[in-house]
Design an enzyme around this catalytic site. Structure first.
Site, PDB file in Angstrom:
ATOM      1  N   THR A  56       0.927  -1.256  -0.065  1.00  0.00           N
ATOM      2  CA  THR A  56       0.016  -0.020  -0.069  1.00  0.00           C
ATOM      3  C   THR A  56       0.767   1.377  -0.115  1.00  0.00           C
ATOM      4  O   THR A  56       0.743   2.361  -0.774  1.00  0.00           O
ATOM      5  CB  THR A  56      -0.884   0.106   1.144  1.00  0.00           C
ATOM      6  OG1 THR A  56      -1.830  -1.095   1.208  1.00  0.00           O
ATOM      7  CG2 THR A  56      -1.855   1.373   1.269  1.00  0.00           C
TER       8      THR A  56
ATOM      9  N   ASP B  92       1.556  -7.631  11.246  1.00  0.00           N
ATOM     10  CA  ASP B  92       2.999  -8.659  11.428  1.00  0.00           C
ATOM     11  C   ASP B  92       4.158  -7.832  11.875  1.00  0.00           C
ATOM     12  O   ASP B  92       5.230  -8.561  12.135  1.00  0.00           O
ATOM     13  CB  ASP B  92       3.329  -8.985   9.883  1.00  0.00           C
ATOM     14  CG  ASP B  92       2.298 -10.171   9.375  1.00  0.00           C
ATOM     15  OD1 ASP B  92       1.551 -10.618  10.237  1.00  0.00           O
ATOM     16  OD2 ASP B  92       2.350 -10.452   8.262  1.00  0.00           O
TER      17      ASP B  92
END
Length: 530
Positions: free
Chosen positions: A274, A302
């Site tokens: 992104t 993550d």
């Protein structure tokens, strides 16, 4: 000045911009840099770093190498500003001042009326130290050195916060927010705080772009008007008020859509892919000579964004993982020769599995992508599980989704993000455990838990809620200060601005020689499985 880049232990010191080459971004807002994918999707060109290993080495014979390295670092980490493209851009007194809550008047340049000077602004020259440990040896745990002598080189990055001068008039701003990729705890918290802070500056036109970047091109998706009233309680639930999706149209189409809508501030919430898209949008706006601020807010449970202490959603993921681990422990501990297996998220980085194992204190084996292991053989995981059953009567295994992929059949299939579809290591371990103990004639009771979607769809906890609040505020401060092509993050407990290209080179990963991984091994008591 020549190109500089460290050849030794260069996990966080990245190559200069002059080493970048064109990179084809096939799935805007979703594909991770560094992946080679074939796709019929529309392609977007953007500039990215090459891996550090391909960059030229520092000439340590040059007596001035240290000062040159510092200058090169400063050049790479200088953040883009509207004055780079518009040298004559006018700066206005900031409308952000907490001494009074009076709304912005029509007499704009005077900003908030106040009898006293407010001292809550950040000076543009304020910096935060990127690294705070001075290693004295390459053999120190987790050492990150530039040369063989571990020479100390100061590396400073831009401090985040409100500036005394702004480069956008609030009444002329139309701000847009977009959330891309998968769900993550805290998305609504960030959206809420961006809207609230924009309104404090005096912005009246704030919209949300539905379902990621595709909301710019899909005529059936109308932009969502946002205000404090709309977002007041959205942080009380998980998910994204705006919806999420992967993939998207060409960068040119997105920028054209932004021009058509009159958007001159864009806030992008997402991970590595992104942010790659956000940087491409920033570059295209510059190419078209558009005065637009594009600011990213890193989103990934993550915790795999370079240079940052942590990303929002991570603390919540670790906390929620405790429920699954505790359930697996109870199931295993209550069964005759019970084994509990928990699979947690982490495609390329094992931070969730490592931290969840540390936090729970109930894990006997932690498996992460960064550390190879064998299931079979005298030093394999299965032999260790047999030992645990004989000595403890039960065992609990925590495995990250990206771990042990070399043990599974490889495919060339990619998901909508352009990522290789991973084999299910959790199910594989479950099956191998059953076969192994059946083969040696010993009974075993295996329970397998995969809490993936339960974790990422929940509401942010208090720690992440605070992080999201501050990130959202600083994203708006950065945009009004005239910065673009940046992302906001936390570094050494302070909030900073990074140029996007410096954080999207590759995922941040667990260092197997780090103190934190050593602490995890101490907690689990597991041996090497090689």
């Amino acid at each position: 000045m020549g190109v500089l880049s460290p050849p030794i232990k260069s996990r966080l010191i990245l190559p200069p911009r002059s080493t970048r080459s064109d990179y084809e971004l096939f799935h805007l807002g979703s594909m991770r840099p560094g992946k080679n994918v074939n796709s019929k999707k529309i392609q977007v060109k953007s500039q990215f770093e090459k891996p550090a290993s391909t960059a030229p080495s520092i000439d340590f014979c040059d007596p001035d190498w240290k000062s040159k390295y510092q200058k090169d670092f400063e050049s790479r980490f200088s953040i883009p500003h509207v004055t780079d493209v518009f040298p004559d851009a006018v700066a206005y007194p900031s409308t952000f001042c907490l001494k009074m809550r009076t709304p912005v008047s029509s007499d704009f340049p005077k900003g908030y009326p106040s009898d006293e000077e407010w001292h809550g602004y950040i000076n543009n020259n304020d910096r935060v130290l990127l690294k705070v440990i001075r290693y004295s040896s390459l053999t120190s745990a987790g050492a990150e050195c530039i040369d063989s002598d571990c020479t100390w080189v100061e590396q400073w990055v831009h401090r985040a916060g409100p500036r005394e001068k702004i480069y956008f008039k609030p009444e002329e701003v139309k701000a847009a927010i977009v959330t891309c990729g998968g769900l993550c705890p805290g998305l609504n918290d960030v959206i809420r705080q961006i809207v609230i802070t924009l309104e404090i500056y005096g912005v009246k036109k704030i919209v949300g772009i539905p379902f990621g970047y595709r909301g710019f091109s899909d005529r059936g998706l109308a932009e969502m008007p946002l205000s404090r009233k709309v977002v007041q309680n959205v942080h009380l639930s998980g998910g994204s008020l705006l919806g999420v999706s992967r993939g998207g149209p060409k960068v040119g189409e997105i920028v054209s859509s932004m021009e058509e809508r009159g958007i001159n501030m864009l806030f992008v919430l997402g991970g590595n892919g992104t942010h790659a898209g956000a940087n491409a949008i920033h570059e295209e706006c510059r190419r078209r000579q558009l005065k637009v601020a594009v600011v990213g807010v890193p989103k990934t449970i993550d915790n795999d964004i370079l240079l940052m202490d942590k990303t929002f959603g991570f603390d919540t993921a670790v906390e929620e993982a405790q429920r699954a681990i505790n359930s697996a422990y109870i199931e295993a501990h209550s069964a005759y020769r019970g084994i509990g297996i928990v699979k947690l998220m982490g495609r390329s980085s094992g931070f969730i599995a490592m931290q969840a194992s540390l936090a729970s204190g109930q894990i006997d084996v932690c498996l992460i992508p960064e550390v190879p292991f064998n299931l079979h053989g005298p030093h394999g995981v299965l032999n260790h599980l047999e030992y645990l059953l004989e000595t403890k009567g039960s065992a609990v295994v925590c495995v990250a989704e990206g771990a042990g992929q070399d043990l599974l059949e490889k495919t060339n299939v990619t998901d909508a993000s352009g990522n290789i579809v991973l084999g299910d290591i959790g199910v594989h371990i479950q099956q191998e455990v059953k076969k192994f103990f059946k083969g040696i004639g010993n009974p075993v009771d295996v329970k397998y838990i995969d809490p993936t979607y339960m974790i990422r769809a929940c509401r942010a906890n208090a720690s992440d809620g605070i992080l999201c609040t501050v990130l959202g505020q600083n994203a708006v401060h950065g945009a009004f200060a005239g910065y673009s092509g940046i992302t906001v993050g936390i570094c050494n407990t302070h909030y900073v601005y990074f140029p996007i290209p410096e954080v999207i080179v590759q995922p941040r990963v667990v260092d197997p020689n780090s103190r934190m991984w050593h602490r995890c091994l101490t907690s689990t008591g597991q041996p090497d499985f090689i």
